[in-house]
Enzyme design. Structure first.
Site, mmCIF file in Angstrom:
data_model
loop_
_atom_site.group_PDB
_atom_site.id
_atom_site.type_symbol
_atom_site.label_atom_id
_atom_site.label_comp_id
_atom_site.label_asym_id
_atom_site.label_seq_id
_atom_site.Cartn_x
_atom_site.Cartn_y
_atom_site.Cartn_z
ATOM 1 N N CYS A 110 -2.047 -0.868 7.611
ATOM 2 C CA CYS A 110 -1.324 0.390 7.461
ATOM 3 C C CYS A 110 -1.503 1.268 8.698
ATOM 4 C CB CYS A 110 -1.757 1.125 6.193
ATOM 5 S SG CYS A 110 -1.139 0.340 4.692
ATOM 6 N N CYS A 167 -6.004 1.093 5.644
ATOM 7 C CA CYS A 167 -6.510 -0.182 6.145
ATOM 8 C C CYS A 167 -5.948 -0.408 7.548
ATOM 9 C CB CYS A 167 -6.101 -1.317 5.203
ATOM 10 S SG CYS A 167 -4.331 -1.704 5.252
ATOM 11 N N GLU A 182 0.857 3.884 1.874
ATOM 12 C CA GLU A 182 1.316 4.280 3.207
ATOM 13 C C GLU A 182 2.511 3.438 3.630
ATOM 14 O OE1 GLU A 182 -3.255 3.760 3.681
ATOM 15 O OE2 GLU A 182 -1.701 3.138 2.268
ATOM 16 N N HIS A 193 0.844 -1.183 0.000
ATOM 17 C CA HIS A 193 0.000 0.000 0.000
ATOM 18 C C HIS A 193 0.887 1.245 0.000
ATOM 19 C CE1 HIS A 193 -3.803 -2.118 1.751
ATOM 20 N NE2 HIS A 193 -3.361 -2.670 0.632
#
Length: 145
Positions: free
Chosen positions: A99, A96, A70, A68
């Protein structure tokens, strides 16, 4: 609109532009880590270094090893001389839960995001950890910009 809100809009727009670097087809996400008005890291969703830049399999399902935005921004910090204590993360989609754990551990104090996700467990965890979370609708224009 106050100065911080105007900056939040601008950095989020920059994260949207950064998302364009993603090779993912289903969804492109960008992230910036900002500390003391300086961008100290950036990331977008994609495959780990050394892997081919293909995020989805033949059935258009995201491959399990895709990172992801992040996570890419936070792990990039680990390879630099910067640290994210007290910083703000700007991300084009809500984090999410995985993260969110990284955000908490990285010492990030604010998260500004621009797209709501159907699951809110990541946002809820961030708030539980005392992190300031702000949603900005990316389709709303700021008349002061």
């Amino acid at each position: 609109m106050n100065k911080q809100a105007a900056l939040d809009h601008r950095y989020l727009r920059m994260a949207q532009i950064w998302a364009e670097n993603s090779y993912c087809v289903r969804r492109r996400v960008g992230a910036l880590v900002v500390k003391e008005k300086m961008i100290i890291s950036d990331g977008y969703n994609g495959t780990p270094s050394g892997f081919e830049n293909v995020c989805e399999d033949d059935n258009n399902v995201t491959k399990p090893y895709v990172l992801h935005a992040e996570a890419n921004a936070i792990t990039k910090l680990a390879r630099s001389s910067n640290n994210s204590d007290g910083s703000t993360l700007y991300v084009t989609a809500s984090p999410c839960i995985e993260c969110a754990k990284l955000i908490i551990q990285a010492g990030i104090r604010r998260v500004v995001y621009g797209e709501k996700y159907r699951l809110e467990d990541g946002i809820n965890l961030l708030r539980k950890a005392g992190i300031e979370v702000t949603y900005i609708n990316p389709n709303e224009t700021n008349e002061n910009e």
